[in-house]
Design an enzyme around this catalytic site. Sequence first.
Site, PDB file in Angstrom:
ATOM      1  N   HIS A 171       1.047  -1.583   0.189  1.00 57.44           N
ATOM      2  CA  HIS A 171      -0.060  -0.242  -0.033  1.00 57.44           C
ATOM      3  C   HIS A 171       1.033   1.005  -0.231  1.00 57.44           C
ATOM      4  CE1 HIS A 171      -3.969   1.619   0.919  1.00 57.44           C
ATOM      5  NE2 HIS A 171      -3.389   2.819   0.987  1.00 57.44           N
ATOM      6  N   HIS A 213       1.118   5.428  -2.706  1.00 61.09           N
ATOM      7  CA  HIS A 213       0.979   5.552  -3.895  1.00 61.09           C
ATOM      8  C   HIS A 213       1.914   6.640  -4.039  1.00 61.09           C
ATOM      9  CE1 HIS A 213      -2.690   5.285  -1.866  1.00 61.09           C
ATOM     10  NE2 HIS A 213      -1.514   6.097  -0.149  1.00 61.09           N
ATOM     11  N   ARG A 268     -10.971   0.382  -6.397  1.00 61.49           N
ATOM     12  CA  ARG A 268     -10.906   0.947  -4.493  1.00 61.49           C
ATOM     13  C   ARG A 268     -11.988   2.189  -4.697  1.00 61.49           C
ATOM     14  NH1 ARG A 268      -6.652   5.127  -1.614  1.00 61.49           N
ATOM     15  NH2 ARG A 268      -6.606   3.802   0.587  1.00 61.49           N
ATOM     16  N   HIS A 317      -5.949  -0.393   6.257  1.00 61.29           N
ATOM     17  CA  HIS A 317      -5.302   0.550   7.231  1.00 61.29           C
ATOM     18  C   HIS A 317      -6.646   0.266   8.713  1.00 61.29           C
ATOM     19  CE1 HIS A 317      -3.514   2.820   4.222  1.00 61.29           C
ATOM     20  NE2 HIS A 317      -4.579   3.550   3.748  1.00 61.29           N
ATOM     21  N   ASP A 364       2.221   2.870   3.353  1.00 60.84           N
ATOM     22  CA  ASP A 364       0.783   4.091   2.937  1.00 60.84           C
ATOM     23  C   ASP A 364       2.147   5.287   2.538  1.00 60.84           C
ATOM     24  OD1 ASP A 364      -1.034   5.143   2.730  1.00 60.84           O
ATOM     25  OD2 ASP A 364      -1.706   5.996   4.494  1.00 60.84           O
ATOM     26  N   ASN A 366      -2.482  13.520   3.396  1.00 56.88           N
ATOM     27  CA  ASN A 366      -2.860  13.839   4.846  1.00 56.88           C
ATOM     28  C   ASN A 366      -2.527  13.479   6.148  1.00 56.88           C
ATOM     29  OD1 ASN A 366      -5.025  15.168   2.677  1.00 56.88           O
ATOM     30  ND2 ASN A 366      -5.700  12.737   1.572  1.00 56.88           N
TER      31      ASN A 366
END
Length: 307
Positions: A32, A34, A125, A182, A249, A254
Amino acid sequence: MAAPDLPQLPPTHMASPSKPVLKMLRGACDAHFHIFGPGRRFPYLATRKATPADAPKEVLFALHEFLGIDHGVIVHTAAHGTDNSVTEDALATKAGTYRGVALVPVTVADGELERLSAAGFCAARFHYIEHLAKGASIDEAVAFGKRLANFGWHLQLHFEAGMIAELTPAIKRSPAPVVIDHMGRIDAALGLEQPAFHDLLKLMDDKNVWVKVSGCDRATAKGPPYVDAVPFARKLVAEFGDRVVWGTDWPHPNHAPPVPDDGLLVDILAEIAPSEAARQALLVDNPQRLYKFAPAKPRAAATGARQ
């Protein structure tokens, strides 16, 4: 190109994370993370409220090499909307050793799903998080799971902890495997006995459901080294060891300060999955089954607990 009048957010990842003590197993997977931009090549959504800091594939690939990670799963970011080009570009660079999780509408054509499959995507997702744009309902997403199953894809869900009980009946109807992001976004401050975590454990009794033991840095109330959040991940690994995967992650979008140290996120794996067998399942065997990676050639096992 990004509009110049929109503020750009500062980076949420460390430029120089610490070197982990824990040595990764051959074939280890970060399941996981991005990729953001660069915006000049892969524009961000025109409806955004701010311009994300670029976190391009080259920086990510260098991080994985530094951490000793061989496989990866790129989760397409909502900052790029349903244009999956930035993720598709990164997958092409990795020639089958990485996989992608797409953002697509439930009305997407089968031809597009087939094209994305050929490019290395294996899941779609859907978000149920307040700060992210509202999309398909859970019933629509689960119904869409029938089409995903036809392509060998799974359904990936991102939701608030308080929604677990509400979403469980629909999730249990999914024709495709379901992966929960998560740890269900539990709040570590509420303790292991909190209702939301019990709801997650009950949901995990369904063998069609997997969970990512990522996000200790988001669940924590105490900050690094996340001693209040690690027990949640450890319990999920102990009880559902054949249906757990792990991810960094990166670049931690954020995220409230402090910015996570990805080296530390690797090192706490020694506490999340204390035995070599547990780490082998979490980092290598389970990702191979879920994401259909080729088996890795043997090499020395990961070291034990952090020094």
